[in-house]
Design a protein around this motif. Structure first.
Motif, PDB file in Angstrom:
ATOM      1  N   ASP A 427      52.163  92.661  -6.292  1.00 18.34           N
ATOM      2  CA  ASP A 427      52.292  93.568  -7.439  1.00 18.34           C
ATOM      3  C   ASP A 427      50.982  94.270  -7.784  1.00 18.34           C
ATOM      4  OD1 ASP A 427      54.881  92.713  -7.522  1.00 18.34           O
ATOM      5  OD2 ASP A 427      54.610  91.348  -9.233  1.00 18.34           O
ATOM      6  N   THR A 428      49.860  93.557  -7.620  1.00 19.19           N
ATOM      7  CA  THR A 428      48.594  94.125  -8.087  1.00 19.19           C
ATOM      8  C   THR A 428      47.718  94.642  -6.944  1.00 19.19           C
ATOM      9  OG1 THR A 428      47.617  91.933  -8.062  1.00 19.19           O
ATOM     10  CG2 THR A 428      48.503  92.680 -10.163  1.00 19.19           C
ATOM     11  N   GLY A 429      48.189  94.467  -5.707  1.00 20.72           N
ATOM     12  CA  GLY A 429      47.425  95.001  -4.570  1.00 20.72           C
ATOM     13  C   GLY A 429      46.232  94.153  -4.151  1.00 20.72           C
ATOM     14  N   ILE A 430      46.209  92.867  -4.533  1.00 24.04           N
ATOM     15  CA  ILE A 430      45.110  91.982  -4.095  1.00 24.04           C
ATOM     16  C   ILE A 430      45.284  91.718  -2.595  1.00 24.04           C
ATOM     17  CG2 ILE A 430      44.041  89.694  -4.372  1.00 24.04           C
ATOM     18  CD1 ILE A 430      45.052  89.704  -7.290  1.00 24.04           C
ATOM     19  N   PRO A 431      44.255  91.981  -1.787  1.00 24.51           N
ATOM     20  CA  PRO A 431      44.449  91.916  -0.330  1.00 24.51           C
ATOM     21  C   PRO A 431      44.463  90.508   0.272  1.00 24.51           C
ATOM     22  CG  PRO A 431      42.233  92.702  -0.839  1.00 24.51           C
ATOM     23  CD  PRO A 431      42.941  92.561  -2.149  1.00 24.51           C
ATOM     24  N   LEU A 432      43.770  89.530  -0.369  1.00 21.92           N
ATOM     25  CA  LEU A 432      43.640  88.199   0.246  1.00 21.92           C
ATOM     26  C   LEU A 432      44.041  87.086  -0.720  1.00 21.92           C
ATOM     27  CD1 LEU A 432      40.084  88.624   1.847  1.00 21.92           C
ATOM     28  CD2 LEU A 432      42.265  88.742   3.065  1.00 21.92           C
ATOM     29  N   VAL A 433      44.532  85.975  -0.150  1.00 25.83           N
ATOM     30  CA  VAL A 433      44.805  84.769  -0.945  1.00 25.83           C
ATOM     31  C   VAL A 433      44.055  83.604  -0.310  1.00 25.83           C
ATOM     32  CG1 VAL A 433      46.618  83.354  -1.999  1.00 25.83           C
ATOM     33  CG2 VAL A 433      47.173  85.643  -1.205  1.00 25.83           C
ATOM     34  N   ALA A 434      43.292  82.888  -1.141  1.00 26.39           N
ATOM     35  CA  ALA A 434      42.620  81.674  -0.649  1.00 26.39           C
ATOM     36  C   ALA A 434      43.433  80.487  -1.156  1.00 26.39           C
ATOM     37  CB  ALA A 434      41.199  81.611  -1.176  1.00 26.39           C
ATOM     38  N   ILE A 435      44.089  79.774  -0.214  1.00 27.86           N
ATOM     39  CA  ILE A 435      45.013  78.701  -0.623  1.00 27.86           C
ATOM     40  C   ILE A 435      44.364  77.332  -0.426  1.00 27.86           C
ATOM     41  CG2 ILE A 435      47.304  77.684  -0.229  1.00 27.86           C
ATOM     42  CD1 ILE A 435      48.124  80.474   0.948  1.00 27.86           C
ATOM     43  N   VAL A 436      44.342  76.529  -1.508  1.00 27.60           N
ATOM     44  CA  VAL A 436      43.886  75.137  -1.368  1.00 27.60           C
ATOM     45  C   VAL A 436      45.124  74.238  -1.419  1.00 27.60           C
ATOM     46  CG1 VAL A 436      41.530  75.291  -2.237  1.00 27.60           C
ATOM     47  CG2 VAL A 436      43.356  75.102  -3.867  1.00 27.60           C
ATOM     48  N   GLY A 437      45.181  73.285  -0.457  1.00 24.31           N
ATOM     49  CA  GLY A 437      46.276  72.319  -0.424  1.00 24.31           C
ATOM     50  C   GLY A 437      45.664  70.969  -0.082  1.00 24.31           C
ATOM     51  N   GLU A 438      46.464  69.914  -0.190  1.00 26.00           N
ATOM     52  CA  GLU A 438      45.909  68.567   0.049  1.00 26.00           C
ATOM     53  C   GLU A 438      45.323  68.447   1.445  1.00 26.00           C
ATOM     54  OE1 GLU A 438      49.391  66.410  -1.019  1.00 26.00           O
ATOM     55  OE2 GLU A 438      49.079  66.864  -3.152  1.00 26.00           O
ATOM     56  N   GLN A 439      46.047  68.960   2.468  1.00 32.86           N
ATOM     57  CA  GLN A 439      45.576  68.849   3.848  1.00 32.86           C
ATOM     58  C   GLN A 439      44.261  69.621   4.037  1.00 32.86           C
ATOM     59  OE1 GLN A 439      47.011  66.704   6.060  1.00 32.86           O
ATOM     60  NE2 GLN A 439      45.150  67.137   7.191  1.00 32.86           N
ATOM     61  N   GLU A 440      44.231  70.847   3.461  1.00 30.12           N
ATOM     62  CA  GLU A 440      43.026  71.690   3.600  1.00 30.12           C
ATOM     63  C   GLU A 440      41.810  70.987   2.988  1.00 30.12           C
ATOM     64  OE1 GLU A 440      46.418  74.520   4.003  1.00 30.12           O
ATOM     65  OE2 GLU A 440      45.974  72.880   2.619  1.00 30.12           O
ATOM     66  N   GLY A 444      38.366  69.990   4.852  1.00 31.49           N
ATOM     67  CA  GLY A 444      37.191  70.799   4.459  1.00 31.49           C
ATOM     68  C   GLY A 444      37.372  72.283   4.758  1.00 31.49           C
ATOM     69  N   VAL A 445      38.626  72.758   4.704  1.00 31.10           N
ATOM     70  CA  VAL A 445      38.869  74.182   4.973  1.00 31.10           C
ATOM     71  C   VAL A 445      39.651  74.802   3.810  1.00 31.10           C
ATOM     72  CG1 VAL A 445      38.914  73.936   7.500  1.00 31.10           C
ATOM     73  CG2 VAL A 445      41.052  73.739   6.191  1.00 31.10           C
ATOM     74  N   VAL A 446      39.741  76.147   3.843  1.00 33.37           N
ATOM     75  CA  VAL A 446      40.594  76.877   2.903  1.00 33.37           C
ATOM     76  C   VAL A 446      41.474  77.776   3.754  1.00 33.37           C
ATOM     77  CG1 VAL A 446      40.609  78.646   1.091  1.00 33.37           C
ATOM     78  CG2 VAL A 446      38.879  76.838   1.041  1.00 33.37           C
ATOM     79  N   LYS A 447      42.758  77.854   3.407  1.00 36.66           N
ATOM     80  CA  LYS A 447      43.652  78.736   4.178  1.00 36.66           C
ATOM     81  C   LYS A 447      43.545  80.145   3.605  1.00 36.66           C
ATOM     82  CE  LYS A 447      47.433  77.208   5.996  1.00 36.66           C
ATOM     83  NZ  LYS A 447      48.503  76.297   5.924  1.00 36.66           N
ATOM     84  N   LEU A 448      43.104  81.094   4.417  1.00 40.19           N
ATOM     85  CA  LEU A 448      42.976  82.476   3.952  1.00 40.19           C
ATOM     86  C   LEU A 448      44.164  83.278   4.474  1.00 40.19           C
ATOM     87  CD1 LEU A 448      40.938  84.089   2.262  1.00 40.19           C
ATOM     88  CD2 LEU A 448      39.902  84.877   4.375  1.00 40.19           C
ATOM     89  N   ARG A 449      44.907  83.872   3.540  1.00 43.82           N
ATOM     90  CA  ARG A 449      46.110  84.618   3.923  1.00 43.82           C
ATOM     91  C   ARG A 449      45.893  86.101   3.652  1.00 43.82           C
ATOM     92  NH1 ARG A 449      52.144  83.561   3.647  1.00 43.82           N
ATOM     93  NH2 ARG A 449      53.107  85.534   3.020  1.00 43.82           N
ATOM     94  N   VAL A 450      46.212  86.941   4.641  1.00 43.51           N
ATOM     95  CA  VAL A 450      46.151  88.389   4.456  1.00 43.51           C
ATOM     96  C   VAL A 450      47.510  88.833   3.918  1.00 43.51           C
ATOM     97  CG1 VAL A 450      45.775  90.621   5.581  1.00 43.51           C
ATOM     98  CG2 VAL A 450      44.529  88.587   6.373  1.00 43.51           C
ATOM     99  N   VAL A 451      47.492  89.397   2.698  1.00 43.71           N
ATOM    100  CA  VAL A 451      48.765  89.707   2.026  1.00 43.71           C
ATOM    101  C   VAL A 451      49.594  90.720   2.824  1.00 43.71           C
ATOM    102  CG1 VAL A 451      49.802  90.617  -0.097  1.00 43.71           C
ATOM    103  CG2 VAL A 451      47.810  89.113  -0.231  1.00 43.71           C
ATOM    104  N   ALA A 452      48.937  91.745   3.347  1.00 43.64           N
ATOM    105  CA  ALA A 452      49.683  92.821   4.008  1.00 43.64           C
ATOM    106  C   ALA A 452      50.389  92.344   5.277  1.00 43.64           C
ATOM    107  CB  ALA A 452      48.746  93.982   4.326  1.00 43.64           C
ATOM    108  N   VAL A 457      44.713  82.107   8.320  1.00 42.14           N
ATOM    109  CA  VAL A 457      43.703  81.422   9.154  1.00 42.14           C
ATOM    110  C   VAL A 457      43.006  80.358   8.309  1.00 42.14           C
ATOM    111  CG1 VAL A 457      43.117  83.188  10.895  1.00 42.14           C
ATOM    112  CG2 VAL A 457      42.127  83.340   8.607  1.00 42.14           C
ATOM    113  N   ASN A 458      42.643  79.254   8.953  1.00 48.26           N
ATOM    114  CA  ASN A 458      41.869  78.236   8.249  1.00 48.26           C
ATOM    115  C   ASN A 458      40.381  78.553   8.402  1.00 48.26           C
ATOM    116  OD1 ASN A 458      44.001  76.776   7.302  1.00 48.26           O
ATOM    117  ND2 ASN A 458      44.113  75.409   9.072  1.00 48.26           N
ATOM    118  N   ILE A 459      39.691  78.599   7.277  1.00 50.75           N
ATOM    119  CA  ILE A 459      38.255  78.929   7.294  1.00 50.75           C
ATOM    120  C   ILE A 459      37.501  77.754   6.699  1.00 50.75           C
ATOM    121  CG2 ILE A 459      36.514  80.582   6.455  1.00 50.75           C
ATOM    122  CD1 ILE A 459      38.547  82.047   8.108  1.00 50.75           C
TER     123      ILE A 459
END
Length: 475
Positions: A427-440, A444-452, A457-459
């Motif tokens: 809705d707001t046009g934010i290009p990236l999502v940084a997802i934290v989950g128990e496994q991540e 020691g990683v963060v899942k980076l999702r490209v919205v478009a 990818v795990n970073i």
């Protein structure tokens, strides 16, 4: 029901009627408007383009108060003075809201004994005008001014002001435009040889200034009927004010038996010729027209005057493009600073004002028509969580990102659904999502999702800032 209504009416009567109450109207004052985030996003884009150009030309920035002493503004604007907003006497000073940014600039120079400055100033000004809001005409509006003050060789700063207008209008891609140029001295010389008395120069000037809005016949009848000019003088003016062209017209007028005898007109034409030589070197004469009908009503101009108008091709059958209105104007005002200086010391000045409101109106209409999506925030990444009970982790991560200068947001819920978080980005046009989950967190990683593209990818946590920077710096 009737019983209940009667009861309610009785209660209302006991509470007392609202005869004395004033009905409160929710509106902005006449000739003003609010700007929504979407409108402000378009507006900021325009401001940035203009400021970038002013800075490219080496200008410093100043600011002055929104109101001035009334006497500072009085007598500087000719017939337009009636549009000045006067304020009530506030403790002994008679004040008025500023009408433009030029007179305050002249006051600033005289007060601080500055004889040399190149400055820009972007601020709101006030005119008690009859607003035409649809055409970008308001009572409160922004002006974007660029001025060069100082004693320099003729026409070099003037040529730069015209180059600036050309750069800004080309950069904003508003469509075809033309910059009309004239000189107050050519106008005054022309009036003199046509038989206009000195005392009538300014008032006849303001009539000529209406030629872009009215046909010559109407302007002529105003001069003769209302302003008492002889019909012969009006006809002689008519022969000149309908001329426009370039260097060849200047050459032709330098040979004109009447004009060339007038000292003022000759000086003005000589400078105009020089100006066109410089504009040729800048490569912009294709958009510049020497136009004898251009008069610009303000009293303080002394030399070159110019106005940029947007052209609208109505249809293929029309040879002459139609003007949509002025989007920039300016000129030389060598006497204004001297009016404020106790010793009458003159500081020559030339400047240009960009008509941001009209430009903004045009761009806003264009965005409406194209249904282009405008982002109203600059957020680069949303910090999201995939499971519940991860609010602390989101807060820790977003704080790291903010401290590293990354523009980041998160939803203000303890346990938001992942789908809602992703939808917010859409809705707001934010290009990236940084997802934290128990496994991540374990890895020691963060899942980076490209919205478009929905690619994920795990970073490594320590590389996240760098990765976000890299992905959002691409054009």
């Amino acid at each position: 029901i009737a019983k209940e209504v009667a009861k309610l009416l009785e209660m209302k009567a006991q509470l007392g009627g609202d005869e004395g109450k004033h009905k409160f109207v929710l509106k902005t004052p006449k000739g003003t408007r609010d700007y929504s985030p979407k409108q402000m996003a378009i507006r900021e884009r325009v401001f940035n383009a203009i400021i970038t150009c002013f800075k490219r030309h080496g200008a410093e920035v100043i600011d002055t108060p929104v109101f001035e002493l009334k006497e500072t503004l009085t007598g500087k604007y000719g017939e337009d003075s009636k549009l000045i907003y006067d304020l009530k006497d506030q403790g002994g000073e008679l004040l008025s809201l500023r009408y433009d940014l030029t007179v305050p600039f002249a006051r600033y120079l005289a007060m601080n004994k500055i004889t040399n400055i190149k400055r820009y100033h972007i601020a709101k000004v006030y005119r008690r005008d009859n607003p035409a809001m649809t055409r970008g005409r308001y009572r409160e509006f922004y002006q974007c001014d660029f001025d060069i003050a100082g004693q320099f060789d003729p026409m070099i700063p003037d040529a730069e002001c015209l180059k600036i207008v050309h750069e800004i209008l080309s950069d904003l891609q508003l469509g075809d435009f033309v910059v009309k140029v004239n000189d107050r001295r050519i106008l005054d010389g022309m009036f003199a040889v046509c038989g206009v008395t000195d005392s009538k120069f300014r008032t006849i000037c303001s009539s000529v200034d209406k030629l872009d809005k009215m046909p010559w016949e109407e302007v002529r009848s105003e001069m003769v009927g209302e302003k008492g000019l002889s019909p012969e003088a009006a006809d002689r003016i008519g022969e000149y004010v309908q001329l426009h062209g370039g260097l060849e017209l200047i050459e032709q007028l330098l040979q004109d038996p009447k004009l060339s005898q007038n000292k003022l007109a000759k000086e003005g034409l000589g400078d105009m010729k020089l100006l066109f030589e410089y504009l040729t070197l800048f490569g912009i004469t294709g958009k510049i027209s020497f136009d004898l009908s251009l008069a610009r009503g303000l009293d303080y101009y002394t030399g070159v005057i110019f106005e940029a108008v947007l052209l609208q091709q109505e249809n293929d059958h029309v040879e002459e493009p139609v003007s949509v209105g002025s989007v920039a104007g300016g000129g030389r005002y060598d006497g204004l600073v001297g009016m404020f200086d106790p010793k009458g010391r003159k500081v020559p000045c030339v400047g240009v004002s960009i008509g941001i409101e009209r430009i903004f109106s045009i761009l806003e209409q264009r965005v409406e028509a194209s249904e282009e999506k405008i982002r109203t925030t600059e957020t680069q990444v949303l910090v999201a969580s995939a499971q519940k009970k991860l609010l602390e982790e989101r807060l820790k991560l977003i704080s790291e990102l903010w401290d590293a200068g990354i523009k980041a947001e998160m939803l203000y819920k303890k346990n938001p659904k992942l789908l809602n978080q992703l939808q917010y980005c859409e809705d707001t046009g934010i290009p990236l999502v940084a997802i934290v989950g128990e496994q991540e967190l374990k890895d020691g990683v963060v899942k980076l999702r490209v919205v478009a593209t929905r690619e994920e990818v795990n970073i490594r946590r320590e590389s996240l800032v760098e990765e976000i920077r890299m992905r959002t710096s691409r054009p």
